[in-house]
Design a protein around this motif. Structure first.
Motif, short mmCIF file in Angstrom:
data_model
loop_
_atom_site.label_atom_id
_atom_site.label_comp_id
_atom_site.label_asym_id
_atom_site.label_seq_id
_atom_site.Cartn_x
_atom_site.Cartn_y
_atom_site.Cartn_z
N ASP A 122 0.86 -1.18 0.00
CA ASP A 122 0.00 0.00 0.00
C ASP A 122 0.90 1.23 0.00
O ASP A 122 1.56 1.53 1.00
CB ASP A 122 -0.91 -0.02 1.23
CG ASP A 122 -1.84 1.18 1.30
OD1 ASP A 122 -1.99 1.88 0.28
OD2 ASP A 122 -2.43 1.41 2.37
N LEU A 123 0.92 1.94 -1.11
CA LEU A 123 1.78 3.12 -1.26
C LEU A 123 1.04 4.37 -0.80
O LEU A 123 -0.01 4.71 -1.31
CB LEU A 123 2.19 3.27 -2.73
CG LEU A 123 3.06 2.13 -3.29
CD1 LEU A 123 3.17 2.24 -4.80
CD2 LEU A 123 4.45 2.15 -2.64
N GLY A 124 1.61 5.06 0.20
CA GLY A 124 0.94 6.20 0.79
C GLY A 124 -0.18 5.76 1.70
O GLY A 124 -1.33 6.17 1.56
N THR A 125 0.16 4.95 2.68
CA THR A 125 -0.86 4.24 3.46
C THR A 125 -1.70 5.13 4.36
O THR A 125 -2.83 4.79 4.70
CB THR A 125 -0.20 3.12 4.29
OG1 THR A 125 -1.18 2.20 4.75
CG2 THR A 125 0.60 3.67 5.47
N ARG A 172 6.50 1.21 6.76
CA ARG A 172 7.83 1.74 6.41
C ARG A 172 7.73 3.23 6.08
O ARG A 172 6.80 3.66 5.38
CB ARG A 172 8.39 1.00 5.20
CG ARG A 172 8.70 -0.48 5.47
CD ARG A 172 10.07 -0.61 6.12
NE ARG A 172 10.37 -1.98 6.49
CZ ARG A 172 10.76 -2.93 5.66
NH1 ARG A 172 10.88 -2.66 4.37
NH2 ARG A 172 11.04 -4.14 6.09
N HIS A 173 8.73 3.98 6.52
CA HIS A 173 8.80 5.40 6.21
C HIS A 173 9.60 5.63 4.93
O HIS A 173 10.68 5.06 4.75
CB HIS A 173 9.45 6.18 7.35
CG HIS A 173 9.65 7.63 7.04
ND1 HIS A 173 10.86 8.16 6.66
CD2 HIS A 173 8.75 8.65 7.01
CE1 HIS A 173 10.72 9.45 6.42
NE2 HIS A 173 9.45 9.78 6.62
N GLY A 174 9.05 6.46 4.04
CA GLY A 174 9.77 6.80 2.83
C GLY A 174 8.82 7.14 1.69
O GLY A 174 7.59 7.00 1.82
N SER A 175 9.36 7.58 0.59
CA SER A 175 8.57 7.99 -0.56
C SER A 175 8.34 6.82 -1.50
O SER A 175 9.28 6.27 -2.08
CB SER A 175 9.31 9.12 -1.30
OG SER A 175 8.61 9.50 -2.46
N TRP A 176 7.08 6.43 -1.61
CA TRP A 176 6.67 5.36 -2.52
C TRP A 176 7.55 4.11 -2.36
O TRP A 176 7.75 3.63 -1.26
CB TRP A 176 6.64 5.85 -3.97
CG TRP A 176 5.85 7.11 -4.16
CD1 TRP A 176 6.30 8.30 -4.69
CD2 TRP A 176 4.48 7.37 -3.80
NE1 TRP A 176 5.30 9.25 -4.69
CE2 TRP A 176 4.18 8.71 -4.16
CE3 TRP A 176 3.47 6.59 -3.21
CZ2 TRP A 176 2.92 9.28 -3.95
CZ3 TRP A 176 2.22 7.16 -3.00
CH2 TRP A 176 1.96 8.48 -3.37
N TYR A 177 8.12 3.62 -3.46
CA TYR A 177 8.90 2.39 -3.40
C TYR A 177 10.24 2.57 -2.68
O TYR A 177 10.86 1.58 -2.28
CB TYR A 177 9.18 1.87 -4.82
CG TYR A 177 7.96 1.61 -5.65
CD1 TYR A 177 7.22 0.43 -5.52
CD2 TYR A 177 7.53 2.54 -6.61
CE1 TYR A 177 6.10 0.19 -6.30
CE2 TYR A 177 6.42 2.31 -7.40
CZ TYR A 177 5.70 1.13 -7.24
OH TYR A 177 4.60 0.90 -8.02
N ASP A 178 10.69 3.82 -2.52
CA ASP A 178 11.97 4.05 -1.86
C ASP A 178 11.95 3.57 -0.41
O ASP A 178 13.02 3.36 0.19
CB ASP A 178 12.33 5.55 -1.88
CG ASP A 178 12.64 6.05 -3.27
OD1 ASP A 178 12.89 5.21 -4.16
OD2 ASP A 178 12.62 7.28 -3.48
N ALA A 179 10.76 3.42 0.15
CA ALA A 179 10.65 2.97 1.54
C ALA A 179 10.92 1.48 1.69
O ALA A 179 11.12 0.99 2.81
CB ALA A 179 9.26 3.29 2.08
N LEU A 180 10.94 0.75 0.59
CA LEU A 180 11.16 -0.69 0.67
C LEU A 180 12.64 -0.99 0.89
O LEU A 180 13.51 -0.34 0.33
CB LEU A 180 10.69 -1.37 -0.62
CG LEU A 180 9.20 -1.21 -0.96
CD1 LEU A 180 8.91 -1.86 -2.30
CD2 LEU A 180 8.33 -1.81 0.13
N ASP A 181 12.90 -2.00 1.69
CA ASP A 181 14.26 -2.46 1.94
C ASP A 181 14.55 -3.57 0.94
O ASP A 181 13.97 -4.66 1.02
CB ASP A 181 14.39 -2.96 3.38
CG ASP A 181 15.82 -3.34 3.74
OD1 ASP A 181 16.63 -3.57 2.82
OD2 ASP A 181 16.12 -3.41 4.94
N GLN A 182 15.45 -3.31 0.01
CA GLN A 182 15.72 -4.29 -1.04
C GLN A 182 16.42 -5.55 -0.51
O GLN A 182 16.52 -6.55 -1.21
CB GLN A 182 16.60 -3.65 -2.12
CG GLN A 182 15.95 -2.44 -2.77
CD GLN A 182 14.63 -2.75 -3.43
OE1 GLN A 182 14.50 -3.73 -4.16
NE2 GLN A 182 13.61 -1.93 -3.20
N ASP A 183 16.89 -5.51 0.73
CA ASP A 183 17.65 -6.64 1.26
C ASP A 183 16.82 -7.62 2.07
O ASP A 183 17.29 -8.70 2.40
CB ASP A 183 18.81 -6.13 2.14
CG ASP A 183 19.82 -5.33 1.34
OD1 ASP A 183 20.04 -5.67 0.16
OD2 ASP A 183 20.37 -4.36 1.90
#
Length: 293
Positions: A122-125, A172-183
C-alpha cells in the motif's frame, strides 16, 4: 438557546440549537452532524440517541457538546472531532495527519479483493485503512504500507494494533517504493494498491473548507496536473509486481483516461477503469501479465 447552555437542558433542546448553529455557517448536513456529535458527547451509540433526547443532559456533557459543535462550525471534519471513522465495516482512528477515509475508496477495496493475493503493498498508506482492511478481509496474507509522513505512520500503527495486525502488516517510512528495503525480500507483491494525492493545483482552491483547511495537503495534491504520483507509481510497478500481480489505484473523477495511459505506457496489461456509484471514474486496475482469456 446556545448548545453550551448550562442548567436544566434536554438533549432535544441542545440538538435543535446545535442544528441551527451549524446551518447558519453553511455546514452541508447540520442535523446529521449535530446528532453524531451529540451521541459522542453523551457517550452513547447513535442508535440510542432518539430514546434519550427528552432526558436532561449533565452540564459537563453539554460543555463537551458545545465545544464539538463549535469545532464543526469552524468546519473541522466530524471524524477528526470524534477521533474515528467507519470504513468497510471497521472503525479507524483519524487525526489531522491523515485523510479522512471516504466511502468512494471502498470501491478500491472491492477491486483489490476481486482476485486472490498473498502479499500486498500500500503506497501512501496514511491511516492504514486500505492495507489493514485488505489484510483483515483475507486469511494468511501479509503486507507493507509506506508513507512519507511520520505522523501518518503513527496513526497507522495505532490502527494496526487496534486490529491486531502487528504481525502481518509492516509499516515503512519513505517515498513510494523508496521505503522498501531491497535486502529483506519485501519488494515484490501480488498486489499493489494506492490512493495517492491526485488533486490538481487549480482544483485545490475549489475544495470544501473541511478538506482544504483540515486535511494534510501532502496527501491531497502533488501540485501541477495532479498526476505526478501516478507517474512515479506506474513507472516502477512492474519491478515490484509478481508475475501475475495487479496494480489498483484510486483516481479523480476526470483522470481515467490519463491514468490508464500511464498504466499502458509502463507496460501494464488488461487495464480497466471502474466507476463509482455516481458514475464517475474512480479506480484503475492493471496487471503485470495479460489476464487469462
Amino acid at each position: 438557546m446556545s448548545p453550551q447552555a448550562t442548567g436544566s437542558t434536554t438533549g432535544t433542546e441542545l440538538l435543535v440549537a446545535a442544528t441551527l448553529r451549524l446551518k447558519s455557517v453553511g455546514v452541508e448536513n447540520p442535523s446529521g452532524d449535530a446528532r453524531i456529535l451529540l451521541a459522542f458527547a453523551l457517550g452513547v451509540d447513535r442508535s440510542r440517541l432518539t430514546l434519550i433526547l427528552p432526558d436532561e443532559v449533565l452540564p459537563e456533557q453539554a460543555e463537551v457538546y458545545g465545544r464539538a459543535i463549535e469545532a464543526r462550525a469552524a468546519r473541522q471534519p466530524v471524524a477528526q472531532i470524534i477521533g474515528h471513522r467507519a470504513f468497510y465495516g471497521r472503525d479507524f482512528i483519524v487525526t489531522g495527519d491523515v485523510l479522512d477515509p471516504r466511502p468512494d475508496t471502498e470501491l478500491l477495496i472491492e477491486a483489490a479483493l476481486a482476485a486472490p493475493f498473498d502479499h500486498v503493498l500500500d503506497l501512501g498508506t496514511g491511516s492504514g485503512c486500505i492495507l489493514l482492511t485488505l489484510l483483515k478481509e483475507t486469511e494468511g496474507t501479509w503486507g507493507v504500507g509506506t508513507d512519507l509522513s511520520h505522523e501518518a505512520l503513527d496513526v497507522a500503527r495505532t490502527n494496526r494494533a487496534h486490529l491486531d495486525l502487528d504481525g502481518p502488516a509492516v509499516l515503512r517510512h519513505g517515498s513510494w517504493y523508496d521505503a522498501l528495503d531491497q535486502d529483506d525480500g519485501l519488494n515484490r507483491f501480488d498486489l499493489i494498491v494506492s490512493n495517492p494525492p491526485y488533486i490538481s493545483q487549480d482544483e485545490m482552491a475549489q475544495l470544501d473548507p473541511e478538506v482544504v483547511n483540515w486535511e494534510p495537503h501532502m496527501a491531497l495534491s502533488p501540485g501541477g496536473d495532479g498526476l505526478d504520483a501516478y507517474r512515479e507509481i506506474t513507472a516502477q510497478a512492474l519491478a515490484h509486481l509478481s508475475e501475475r500481480g495487479r496494480l489498483v489505484v484510486e483516481i479523480g473523477k476526470d483522470q481515467g483516461a490519463a491514468v490508464s495511459a500511464l498504466f499502458l505506457a509502463a507496460g501494464l496489461n488488461g487495464v480497466e477503469v471502474l466507476k463509482d456509484l455516481n458514475g464517475h471514474d474512480r479506480v484503475v486496475v492493471g496487471r503485470a501479465a495479460q489476464p487469462a482469456s
